[in-house]
Design an enzyme around this catalytic site. Structure first.
Site, mmCIF file in Angstrom:
data_model
loop_
_atom_site.group_PDB
_atom_site.id
_atom_site.type_symbol
_atom_site.label_atom_id
_atom_site.label_comp_id
_atom_site.label_asym_id
_atom_site.label_seq_id
_atom_site.Cartn_x
_atom_site.Cartn_y
_atom_site.Cartn_z
ATOM 1 C CD GLU A 78 41.662 -11.066 11.778
ATOM 2 O OE1 GLU A 78 41.289 -10.574 12.853
ATOM 3 O OE2 GLU A 78 42.683 -10.687 11.181
ATOM 4 C CB CYS A 134 51.646 -16.954 18.285
ATOM 5 S SG CYS A 134 52.807 -18.192 18.820
ATOM 6 C CB CYS A 177 51.998 -20.062 15.561
ATOM 7 S SG CYS A 177 50.421 -20.144 16.419
HETATM 8 ZN ZN LIG Z 1 45.955 -10.867 14.080
HETATM 9 ZN ZN LIG Z 2 51.239 -19.939 18.589
#
Ligand SMILES: [Zn+2]
Ligand SMILES: [Zn+2]
Length: 283
Positions: free
Chosen positions: A201, A211, A216
């Protein structure tokens, strides 16, 4: 990106090149996953630079954690450890405020969920009425960390957390992350969940979008199960964004994160950070 990248951008492009082989491309989403239910374009390092991102520039360099509610001793330990994780992850000073009693949230901003039977507090009240008026001038991000469950308003069952990308405030709850008193493993799980949410966040607060390219920490998540599956580490594109935003040395950051994970017995995460640091040594 400008046609002539700055030396810093060129340096980070080399970092991407070195780290890229160590990250796993995101596979097809499982039914119910975030990307199964939402279309998202993703965001490369170049697109991030083009987006004129909000970054923690001086004097806005401090991350504040404001605990709200009645926390158990193990939950207090989670908050303390999370502060250490955020310091290593963002390479910024982190300060933890004195815990506010839950009575700071009036009855008009709380409810007992009809079917879940849970006490919940309203995210908007916490952000707009508690955090924003108390925002110190040197704030990069001010996180309210609640002991009770949260809900964002009519039509919602609950929410894990909510952040404003413009106002530098956000609120999260550790209520759904399991009882850290149950066992050492439960403590580690609760800690890792709290750290993943807070870092994800705050990443948004520094203009990082979801992403969609790799496994990730900046991937979107629809459930606790999906975020448990995602790594704490950022992929090669997202680490370049973060290093650009905070102006850090990625090797020093990885080493600090590995040390943090060693201290808290987060073995898989420690090994990942050690591998990532190793890949940059011969830069
Ligand atoms: Zn998010
Ligand atoms: Zn990423």
């Amino acid at each position: 990106m400008p046609s002539q990248p700055s030396p810093r951008v060129r340096e980070l492009l080399k970092v991407i090149e070195k780290l890229e082989p160590l990250h796993t491309e995101l596979g097809e989403p499982v039914k119910g996953d975030w990307l199964d239910q939402h279309y998202e374009p993703g965001q490369t390092f170049a697109e991030y630079l083009d987006s004129n991102p909000t970054t923690p520039r001086a004097p806005r360099r401090v991350i504040y954690i404001q605990p709200i509610g009645a926390f158990s001793k193990p939950q207090d330990a989670i908050i303390k450890a999370t502060a250490g994780a955020l310091q290593a992850y963002f390479q910024l000073p982190v300060k933890v405020g004195n815990t506010l009693p839950e009575s700071v949230v009036p009855s008009s901003a709380r409810r007992r969920h009809a079917t879940l039977g849970l006490e919940q507090i309203l995210t908007g009240y916490v952000c707009d009425n508690l955090l924003l008026p108390a925002l110190p001038d040197d704030t990069a991000a001010l996180i309210g960390l609640a002991a009770t469950d949260l809900w964002p308003g009519d039509g919602w069952n609950f929410v894990f957390g909510q952040a404003s990308t413009e106002d530098r405030v956000g609120v999260w709850s550790i209520h759904r992350y399991g009882d850290p008193a149950a066992s050492d493993a439960a403590f580690r799980k609760c800690l890792l969940r709290t750290i993943k949410t807070a870092t994800h966040e705050i990443g948004h607060m520094f203009s990082m979008l979801h992403c969609t390219a790799y496994e990730c920490n900046m991937g979107g998540s629809n459930s606790l199960e999906e975020s448990d599956r995602a790594p704490l580490a950022l992929c090669s594109q997202c680490i370049a964004k973060l290093c650009w935003a905070i102006g850090c040395d990625p090797v020093a950051r990885y080493k600090q994160l590995a040390a943090f994970c060693r201290k808290h017995d987060l073995d898989a995460e420690r090994a990942t950070y050690a591998r990532l640091a190793g890949a940059l040594f011969d830069r």
